[in-house]
Design a protein around this motif. Structure first.
Motif, short mmCIF file in Angstrom:
data_model
loop_
_atom_site.label_atom_id
_atom_site.label_comp_id
_atom_site.label_asym_id
_atom_site.label_seq_id
_atom_site.Cartn_x
_atom_site.Cartn_y
_atom_site.Cartn_z
N PRO A 116 72.36 12.99 56.25
CA PRO A 116 72.38 12.63 54.83
C PRO A 116 71.17 13.12 54.05
O PRO A 116 71.14 13.01 52.83
CB PRO A 116 72.42 11.09 54.86
CG PRO A 116 71.81 10.72 56.16
CD PRO A 116 72.19 11.81 57.11
N ASP A 117 70.21 13.69 54.77
CA ASP A 117 69.01 14.20 54.12
C ASP A 117 69.11 15.67 53.73
O ASP A 117 68.20 16.20 53.08
CB ASP A 117 67.79 14.00 55.02
CG ASP A 117 67.99 14.56 56.43
OD1 ASP A 117 69.14 14.58 56.90
OD2 ASP A 117 66.99 14.96 57.05
N HIS A 118 70.20 16.35 54.11
CA HIS A 118 70.33 17.78 53.82
C HIS A 118 71.75 18.10 53.38
O HIS A 118 72.71 17.86 54.11
CB HIS A 118 69.96 18.62 55.05
CG HIS A 118 69.69 20.05 54.74
ND1 HIS A 118 68.55 20.71 55.17
CD2 HIS A 118 70.40 20.98 54.03
CE1 HIS A 118 68.58 21.96 54.75
NE2 HIS A 118 69.71 22.15 54.06
N LEU A 119 71.89 18.65 52.18
CA LEU A 119 73.19 18.94 51.60
C LEU A 119 73.97 19.94 52.46
O LEU A 119 73.47 21.02 52.78
CB LEU A 119 73.01 19.50 50.19
CG LEU A 119 74.27 19.95 49.45
CD1 LEU A 119 75.26 18.81 49.29
CD2 LEU A 119 73.89 20.54 48.08
N ASP A 164 70.12 5.63 59.20
CA ASP A 164 69.27 4.80 58.37
C ASP A 164 68.00 5.56 58.00
O ASP A 164 67.62 6.54 58.66
CB ASP A 164 68.91 3.51 59.11
CG ASP A 164 68.18 3.79 60.41
OD1 ASP A 164 66.96 3.63 60.45
OD2 ASP A 164 68.85 4.20 61.38
N LYS A 165 67.35 5.13 56.94
CA LYS A 165 66.19 5.83 56.40
C LYS A 165 65.08 6.00 57.43
O LYS A 165 64.49 7.08 57.57
CB LYS A 165 65.67 5.09 55.17
CG LYS A 165 64.59 5.81 54.38
CD LYS A 165 64.30 5.06 53.09
CE LYS A 165 63.28 5.80 52.22
NZ LYS A 165 61.94 5.77 52.80
N ALA A 166 64.80 4.96 58.18
CA ALA A 166 63.71 5.02 59.16
C ALA A 166 64.00 6.05 60.25
O ALA A 166 63.11 6.82 60.64
CB ALA A 166 63.50 3.64 59.78
N SER A 167 65.24 6.08 60.74
CA SER A 167 65.59 7.03 61.80
C SER A 167 65.50 8.47 61.30
O SER A 167 65.03 9.36 62.02
CB SER A 167 67.00 6.75 62.32
OG SER A 167 67.08 5.48 62.92
N ILE A 168 65.96 8.70 60.08
CA ILE A 168 65.92 10.05 59.52
C ILE A 168 64.49 10.53 59.35
O ILE A 168 64.16 11.69 59.63
CB ILE A 168 66.69 10.09 58.19
CG1 ILE A 168 68.18 9.91 58.46
CG2 ILE A 168 66.44 11.40 57.44
CD1 ILE A 168 68.99 9.66 57.23
N HIS A 198 66.21 22.25 51.51
CA HIS A 198 66.31 20.87 51.98
C HIS A 198 66.41 19.94 50.77
O HIS A 198 65.46 19.79 50.00
CB HIS A 198 65.08 20.50 52.82
CG HIS A 198 65.16 19.14 53.43
ND1 HIS A 198 65.93 18.87 54.54
CD2 HIS A 198 64.59 17.95 53.08
CE1 HIS A 198 65.81 17.59 54.86
NE2 HIS A 198 65.02 17.01 53.98
N ARG A 199 67.60 19.35 50.60
CA ARG A 199 67.83 18.42 49.50
C ARG A 199 68.87 17.41 49.95
O ARG A 199 69.68 17.70 50.84
CB ARG A 199 68.30 19.15 48.24
CG ARG A 199 69.56 19.95 48.42
CD ARG A 199 69.95 20.66 47.11
NE ARG A 199 68.93 21.61 46.69
CZ ARG A 199 68.95 22.23 45.51
NH1 ARG A 199 69.92 21.96 44.65
NH2 ARG A 199 68.00 23.10 45.20
N PRO A 200 68.89 16.22 49.36
CA PRO A 200 69.78 15.16 49.86
C PRO A 200 71.27 15.51 49.75
O PRO A 200 71.68 16.29 48.86
CB PRO A 200 69.44 13.96 48.96
CG PRO A 200 68.08 14.24 48.44
CD PRO A 200 68.00 15.73 48.29
N GLN A 201 72.04 14.93 50.63
CA GLN A 201 73.49 15.05 50.58
C GLN A 201 74.00 14.36 49.32
O GLN A 201 73.86 13.15 49.16
CB GLN A 201 74.11 14.41 51.83
CG GLN A 201 75.62 14.48 51.92
CD GLN A 201 76.11 15.83 52.44
OE1 GLN A 201 75.44 16.85 52.30
NE2 GLN A 201 77.28 15.84 53.05
N ALA A 202 74.58 15.13 48.40
CA ALA A 202 75.10 14.59 47.15
C ALA A 202 76.10 15.58 46.58
O ALA A 202 75.85 16.79 46.58
CB ALA A 202 73.97 14.33 46.15
#
Length: 318
Positions: free
Chosen positions: A159-162, A73-77, A123-127
């Motif tokens: 999910p915060d790093h591709l 979840d966003k808060a944990s990340i 560092h870029r979102p998983q997408a």
């Protein structure tokens, strides 16, 4: 007779594979966390269960509890440093650049011998947008590895790093992942009676393969209303002729009901859907059945109505 281009590609793949194996051997000697992970893997238990006419391998690997239960979840990340960024890696961890953007590292919590995490240097979102061809090219460049992509909301523990993962395809002469043999029973782009919805896309032309996969992802976004990226898992592996197979699993949800109720600590991602189901809790491993896994697969992949609607629209756009 193979063309000069094909021979050059084989030589390049052979060289890159050798360097990857050298990285794995060096890290296995020098990185204590990986050493403990490999010891845990050697102590893992495995058994085979049937789901209808197909088989999957259950693997009890206790150290995978970290990934299975990862808080995404966003808060944990936001509370933790990114564990895939080079600046945050332990000093013993070293990588191998695979191209200008991605570097391969040994996964310290392996599912199989030869388990890599393939990380974007920034560092870029998983997408997956704009990266389908990259996934395919990496699978062809390292033909002894199965490459996977877990969507940011269905299996990616970062999910915060591709990133992708790559897992060795063979143990001796044996094929590790059942999906590789299961696709031989495909009728068109689907596998009848499979209990998890999957689209099998096979092409010798890698550019056309990437375009077809990208079109399917766009259609799934339309059908499910999830944009810019629908819930998906993907697996890609090379064939002997230099082509590639992509298996795309459209998802309906991340966690199955039995995970939410704590009946089973099983939460499938690409590896599990490809036929190696990781069960980190021993009591769950001892009691889980093939039928239970089939129900989980059926629940978390896209329902038949949505799946068939997506296939029809994708065919119309082809």
């Amino acid at each position: 007779m193979k063309s000069g281009r094909a021979n050059n590609a084989e030589q390049a793949a052979s060289g890159l594979s050798r360097w990857v194996r050298e990285l794995i051997a060096e890290q296995s000697r020098s990185w204590p966390l990986l050493q403990r992970g490999l010891e845990g893997l050697r102590a893992a238990e495995s058994r085979t269960v049937s789901i209808g006419a197909f088989e999957v391998s259950l693997r009890h690997i206790p150290h995978r509890i970290v990934s299975t239960t990862a808080a995404v979840d966003k808060a944990s990340i936001e509370k933790r440093p990114c564990f895939l960024c080079a600046a945050n890696l332990p000093p013993e961890e070293h990588g191998l650049p695979l191209n200008a953007e991605f570097t391969a590292y040994c996964n310290p919590f392996p599912i199989v011998d030869g388990h890599l995490t393939v990380v974007h240097n920034d560092h870029r979102p998983q997408a997956i947008d704009g990266r389908v061809r990259t996934l395919i090219d990496l699978a062809v460049a390292l033909p002894d590895w199965l490459f996977i992509y877990n969507g940011p909301a269905c299996g990616a523990s970062a999910p915060d790093h591709l990133h992708f993962q790559a897992l060795a395809r063979h143990e001796g002469d044996a094929t590790i992942f059942p999906i590789e043999t299961d696709v031989r029973r495909a009728e068109g782009v689907t596998i009848p009676g499979y209990r998890r919805r999957v689209v099998v896309i096979q092409e010798p032309d890698l550019s056309r393969l990437a375009v077809r996969v990208e079109r399917l992802i766009a259609v799934l976004g339309d059908v499910t209303g999830r944009k810019p990226e629908p819930l998906i898992n993907m697996a890609a592996f090379a064939d002997d002729a230099g082509g590639c197979t992509v298996c795309l699993f459209p998802r309906s949800k991340h966690r199955p009901r039995v995970y939410e109720t704590k009946e089973l600590t099983v939460s499938p991602a690409s590896v599990d859907l490809s036929g190696i189901v990781v069960v980190p809790v021993k009591a769950d491993y001892d009691k889980v059945t093939g039928e239970a896994i089939g129900q989980i697969f059926d629940e978390v992949t896209l329902d038949n109505d949505g799946f068939n609607a997506a296939l029809r629209q994708w065919d119309e756009k082809a």
